[in-house]
Design a protein around this motif. Structure first.
Motif, PDB file in Angstrom:
ATOM      1  N   THR A 179      57.377  20.232  61.321  1.00 27.12           N
ATOM      2  CA  THR A 179      57.989  19.110  62.033  1.00 27.12           C
ATOM      3  C   THR A 179      58.907  19.606  63.139  1.00 27.12           C
ATOM      4  O   THR A 179      58.897  19.086  64.265  1.00 27.12           O
ATOM      5  CB  THR A 179      58.770  18.216  61.058  1.00 27.12           C
ATOM      6  OG1 THR A 179      57.900  17.816  60.006  1.00 27.12           O
ATOM      7  CG2 THR A 179      59.324  16.995  61.744  1.00 27.12           C
ATOM      8  N   ARG A 180      59.689  20.614  62.841  1.00 25.60           N
ATOM      9  CA  ARG A 180      60.603  21.169  63.839  1.00 25.60           C
ATOM     10  C   ARG A 180      59.854  21.751  65.026  1.00 25.60           C
ATOM     11  O   ARG A 180      60.243  21.568  66.184  1.00 25.60           O
ATOM     12  CB  ARG A 180      61.477  22.246  63.181  1.00 25.60           C
ATOM     13  CG  ARG A 180      62.644  22.652  64.047  1.00 25.60           C
ATOM     14  CD  ARG A 180      63.490  23.667  63.370  1.00 25.60           C
ATOM     15  NE  ARG A 180      63.233  24.913  64.064  1.00 25.60           N
ATOM     16  CZ  ARG A 180      63.471  26.107  63.603  1.00 25.60           C
ATOM     17  NH1 ARG A 180      63.946  26.262  62.403  1.00 25.60           N
ATOM     18  NH2 ARG A 180      63.228  27.170  64.306  1.00 25.60           N
TER      19      ARG A 180
ATOM     20  N   LYS B 290      58.261  21.274  70.688  1.00 30.05           N
ATOM     21  CA  LYS B 290      57.200  21.255  71.685  1.00 30.05           C
ATOM     22  C   LYS B 290      57.270  19.994  72.535  1.00 30.05           C
ATOM     23  O   LYS B 290      57.172  20.057  73.763  1.00 30.05           O
ATOM     24  CB  LYS B 290      55.841  21.342  70.996  1.00 30.05           C
ATOM     25  CG  LYS B 290      54.674  21.448  71.955  1.00 30.05           C
ATOM     26  CD  LYS B 290      53.351  21.342  71.227  1.00 30.05           C
ATOM     27  CE  LYS B 290      52.896  22.661  70.730  1.00 30.05           C
ATOM     28  NZ  LYS B 290      51.518  22.592  70.180  1.00 30.05           N
ATOM     29  N   SER B 291      57.479  18.851  71.902  1.00 30.37           N
ATOM     30  CA  SER B 291      57.554  17.597  72.665  1.00 30.37           C
ATOM     31  C   SER B 291      58.827  17.539  73.514  1.00 30.37           C
ATOM     32  O   SER B 291      58.808  16.993  74.621  1.00 30.37           O
ATOM     33  CB  SER B 291      57.469  16.390  71.741  1.00 30.37           C
ATOM     34  OG  SER B 291      58.575  16.344  70.887  1.00 30.37           O
TER      35      SER B 291
ATOM     36  N   ILE C 207      60.275  19.289  81.019  1.00 31.50           N
ATOM     37  CA  ILE C 207      59.492  19.636  82.209  1.00 31.50           C
ATOM     38  C   ILE C 207      59.199  18.391  83.042  1.00 31.50           C
ATOM     39  O   ILE C 207      59.318  18.407  84.270  1.00 31.50           O
ATOM     40  CB  ILE C 207      58.191  20.360  81.803  1.00 31.50           C
ATOM     41  CG1 ILE C 207      58.516  21.737  81.232  1.00 31.50           C
ATOM     42  CG2 ILE C 207      57.235  20.472  82.977  1.00 31.50           C
ATOM     43  CD1 ILE C 207      57.333  22.453  80.636  1.00 31.50           C
ATOM     44  N   ILE C 208      58.849  17.300  82.379  1.00 27.01           N
ATOM     45  CA  ILE C 208      58.562  16.055  83.101  1.00 27.01           C
ATOM     46  C   ILE C 208      59.819  15.538  83.795  1.00 27.01           C
ATOM     47  O   ILE C 208      59.779  15.118  84.965  1.00 27.01           O
ATOM     48  CB  ILE C 208      57.977  14.998  82.140  1.00 27.01           C
ATOM     49  CG1 ILE C 208      56.577  15.424  81.695  1.00 27.01           C
ATOM     50  CG2 ILE C 208      57.933  13.629  82.793  1.00 27.01           C
ATOM     51  CD1 ILE C 208      55.993  14.571  80.597  1.00 27.01           C
TER      52      ILE C 208
ATOM     53  N   PHE D  34      49.386  17.977  80.266  1.00 26.69           N
ATOM     54  CA  PHE D  34      49.891  18.493  78.992  1.00 26.69           C
ATOM     55  C   PHE D  34      48.940  18.235  77.828  1.00 26.69           C
ATOM     56  O   PHE D  34      49.044  18.875  76.792  1.00 26.69           O
ATOM     57  CB  PHE D  34      51.245  17.869  78.643  1.00 26.69           C
ATOM     58  CG  PHE D  34      52.386  18.461  79.393  1.00 26.69           C
ATOM     59  CD1 PHE D  34      52.643  19.801  79.331  1.00 26.69           C
ATOM     60  CD2 PHE D  34      53.212  17.656  80.154  1.00 26.69           C
ATOM     61  CE1 PHE D  34      53.702  20.358  80.014  1.00 26.69           C
ATOM     62  CE2 PHE D  34      54.272  18.193  80.838  1.00 26.69           C
ATOM     63  CZ  PHE D  34      54.514  19.555  80.774  1.00 26.69           C
ATOM     64  N   GLN D  35      48.060  17.265  77.989  1.00 24.67           N
ATOM     65  CA  GLN D  35      47.148  16.954  76.888  1.00 24.67           C
ATOM     66  C   GLN D  35      46.259  18.146  76.629  1.00 24.67           C
ATOM     67  O   GLN D  35      45.646  18.689  77.543  1.00 24.67           O
ATOM     68  CB  GLN D  35      46.280  15.725  77.232  1.00 24.67           C
ATOM     69  CG  GLN D  35      47.067  14.472  77.502  1.00 24.67           C
ATOM     70  CD  GLN D  35      47.801  13.982  76.271  1.00 24.67           C
ATOM     71  OE1 GLN D  35      47.336  14.147  75.168  1.00 24.67           O
ATOM     72  NE2 GLN D  35      48.957  13.388  76.480  1.00 24.67           N
TER      73      GLN D  35
END
Length: 152
Positions: A30-31, A36-37, A43-44, A63-64
């Motif tokens: 989970t961490r 990652k998200s 970045i966005i 990113f997908q």
């Protein structure tokens, strides 16, 4: 120290350790996903600060993780099928060797080897069957994907 006391302590600690391994594994996974998200979000946001009129959907699509082609999915099933099949076969070969070499002296090895080898062999065979059926059924779709990929 008495052996019964040590055995009782081990039996009391074993479930706690097992549960903590599962909890820690879930926490680490989970961490990692959250980090990652958050990295993608940063970045966005940085890109939007530099260029506010930028199309965000293109950046998000970048990113997908690309969807795997049908051929890649089938080859992955072939790979796992071979791995599990060979693991099951090696388990049964080990069982055969233990039966020939040890005879009645190795009876405590038979059950664990069978419990590990039989499901591995069954899963491997099912992956291989899935691969062969999928290859035949999806032949046209795979060719269409290849033509579409080459046209790009």
């Amino acid at each position: 120290m008495n052996y019964d006391i040590l055995l009782g302590m081990a039996n009391a600690i074993r479930p706690i350790c097992t549960a903590s391994v599962f909890v820690l594994s879930a926490w680490f996974i989970t961490r990692t996903l959250i980090k990652k998200s958050e990295g993608k979000r940063d970045i966005i946001l940085a890109a939007l600060e530099k260029k506010p009129d930028m199309d965000v959907s293109d950046l998000i699509n970048g990113f997908q993780s690309g969807t795997a082609l049908l051929k890649e999915k089938l080859l992955r099933k072939l790979l796992w099928g071979c791995i599990f099949t060979f693991a099951g076969l090696f388990g049964f070969i080990g069982l055969l060797i233990a039966a020939i070499v040890g005879g009645a002296g190795n009876e405590d090895v038979y059950v664990p080897l069978t419990i590990l080898a039989a499901p591995a062999l069954a899963v491997g065979i099912s992956f291989l069957l899935n691969y062969s059926v999928g290859r035949k059924m999806l032949a046209r779709e795979i060719e269409a994907e290849e033509r579409q990929r080459l046209a790009r």
